[in-house]
Design a protein around this motif. Sequence first.
Motif, PDB file in Angstrom:
ATOM      1  N   ILE A 464       0.850  -1.186   0.000  1.00 20.33           N
ATOM      2  CA  ILE A 464       0.000   0.000   0.000  1.00 20.33           C
ATOM      3  C   ILE A 464       0.889   1.241   0.000  1.00 20.33           C
ATOM      4  O   ILE A 464       1.758   1.383   0.868  1.00 20.33           O
ATOM      5  N   TYR A 491      -0.134  -6.738   4.312  1.00 18.69           N
ATOM      6  CA  TYR A 491       0.324  -5.680   3.413  1.00 18.69           C
ATOM      7  C   TYR A 491       1.578  -4.997   3.957  1.00 18.69           C
ATOM      8  O   TYR A 491       1.684  -4.729   5.161  1.00 18.69           O
ATOM      9  N   PHE A 543      -1.546  -0.973  -4.075  1.00 14.91           N
ATOM     10  CA  PHE A 543      -2.740  -0.257  -3.644  1.00 14.91           C
ATOM     11  C   PHE A 543      -2.322   1.143  -3.200  1.00 14.91           C
ATOM     12  O   PHE A 543      -1.153   1.380  -2.884  1.00 14.91           O
ATOM     13  N   PHE A 682      -9.440  -3.418  -0.222  1.00 13.42           N
ATOM     14  CA  PHE A 682      -8.224  -3.847  -0.911  1.00 13.42           C
ATOM     15  C   PHE A 682      -8.216  -5.368  -1.111  1.00 13.42           C
ATOM     16  O   PHE A 682      -7.808  -5.868  -2.165  1.00 13.42           O
ATOM     17  N   ARG A 686      -7.257  -7.849  -4.312  1.00 17.82           N
ATOM     18  CA  ARG A 686      -5.903  -8.365  -4.140  1.00 17.82           C
ATOM     19  C   ARG A 686      -5.738  -9.671  -4.903  1.00 17.82           C
ATOM     20  O   ARG A 686      -6.547 -10.595  -4.750  1.00 17.82           O
TER      21      ARG A 686
END
Length: 693
Positions: A464, A491, A543, A682, A686
């Motif tokens: 991210i 993440y 992201f 997200f 993903r």
Amino acid sequence: MFARSLALKTLITASALALTSPLAADDHGKKEAGPQKHFTGADIFGLSVAADPQISPDGNKIAYVRRTNDIMTDKAVSSIWLIDVATGEETPLVTGAGTHVSPRWSPDGDRLAYISTESGGGPELHVRWMDSGESANITALAEGPGGIQWSPDGTQIAYTARVPGKGLTLGAAPAKPEGAEWGKPVQVIDRLVYRRDGGSYVKPGTTQLFVVSAIGGAPRQLTFGEYSNGGAVEWSPDGSKLYFSANRREDWELQIYGSEIYALDIASGDITALTRRDGPDGAPQVSPDGSQIAYLGFDDQGNAFDQTNLYVMNADGSGSRQLVPSFDRGFDGLEWTDAGLFASYEDDGEHRVAKISLNANAPSPLEARVGSGYYALPYTGGQWSVSGNGTLAFTTQSSVAPPDVGVQTRRGIRTLTSLNAVSLAGKEMGETRELSVTMEDGTVIPAWIMLPPGYQEGDTVPTILEMHGGPYAAYGPEFSVDYQLYGAAGYAVVFSNPGGSTGYGEEFADRIEDNYPISNVPELMAVVDAAIAQGFSDEENLFVTGGSGGGILTAYVVGKTDRFKAAAAHKPVINWVSQGLMSDLPTLIPRYWLGGLPWEKPEEYWERGPLSNMANVTTPTLVLVGADDYRTPRSEAEQFYAALKLVGVDTALVVTPDSSHNNLSQSPSQQAARTASVIAWFDKYRADKQAEE
């Protein structure tokens, strides 16, 4: 940053959107019977944050505010604790019902003033006698006082408080019959700034300066007028004067940088202006002998950003000169004690305190690194105080826990508290590392990556890009609840200080002058490229998110690239016209950020807004905002949501009730739910999650 529309069927709150429970679920939404090894939404409850450490005049004791998130009331509870510097022993000082904040030592250290709501009513100014432990309510106030300062002889306390006003009235409603139930009366507004973020609609009235006896009694109002007075308050050593900053110009509403420093003679009430600059002056600190005043300010050049400089002048306002003029950092805090003049500033992703010689070319930085209590995101900042013997009390810095209380003496630095050692014991936290990012022109973009717990060297992981607000602010390797929750979900988080960030000098901050947010896009993409090139980030699982200034960047970036699988724009700016006219900063944004009013520069307003790129957006984008955000108003987020719907991009709108622009205005459960909604969004896009399904 800086910092109502029709109801929609798809409008939902943060707590409703979370696809997994933020409080009871593990990383994958499955309930577990045993303890969680990673940070969860439930762990936000029980977190304690140290704030406002105030060292006693002799340097032997520190009073500080401890803020703890309570799961039963879903809010932060503030209490005041005392630390013995020599032994590190902690004792509760002011606890129990109510909120207790702003501890301030008397000059001889035998008493402590503070603000409390323990009576269940409004805030009250209290004094505690340290030898007996007895406390007294000195004065009750309609709203919380500010700028609490003891007189040099300890007999009086100066403070600022709002004095209610009548406000404009236009006509009157008919007479109300006895027993009738009518609707609320109309509201008449005649001020340019009629609402403040975090404070709702501005009530009629002004902030004025008062003094009250330290043993109680009726306060004496010292300032009057149709403008607010107060700012930072400082006594002269002989107790005859008060120094304060205020904007007392006739056109004060239109002059955001119109503050000056004033001297008020307590006997006569006469007020004298000591500074006369086209630009703001404030934060006065008087030398121990009363002969000089240090203060902060800058010349208003009409720029979006100017670094705040440090000055000193004679007590009568003459002989003003800039201190350490070659030092290319902006100052944000001052304290002048018998040990000397101390100042704080941001520097390379850290918050530092330095001792300032009146004749030196550069500050003398102390070893301490000061940490921010804004635990939601890793902003730099923090709080500190200095005793008469030069002992520094400060909030500490860490990437794996909120700040504690630290102390720096001649013997070195010690951390005196460990507020979260028990609650976070056994938790595997994300690890933060520095990234190397250099632009083609040779400019270094400071950047970091927080790797998820259990990261194995050589793995590439979903990443991210999270961008800070401001934009004149800075991140550093500090603790972030949001990041730890992202990490627990698998993440990595990349974060950076692109052009415009503070703590790197005037030239670096000016990289976005007259072009924000346009010029930040290639810098941010370079940060992402570096995370990929250095082997951390999965190029197919990227992201992007950010809040406020980071929200506008998120909205702008998705109109320039489709490399991100999904995006989440928190409290974004979408339309500079509506932002400039509807936010609580109408005197700042049009003139300083856009260089003119909307009807004077319509092309500039359009080009620099995300709406100009809407035809290019294909990235699924979540939009989030606080219901009571007046800094980047809710209407901005709603415009973006509608635009995304109209161009056929997958979106949802998350509105957090009773929340202003500040993430910490949200309750702990709301903080957890808001972040859970982003993770769920997200996860929906993903690649490895889709493969599992």
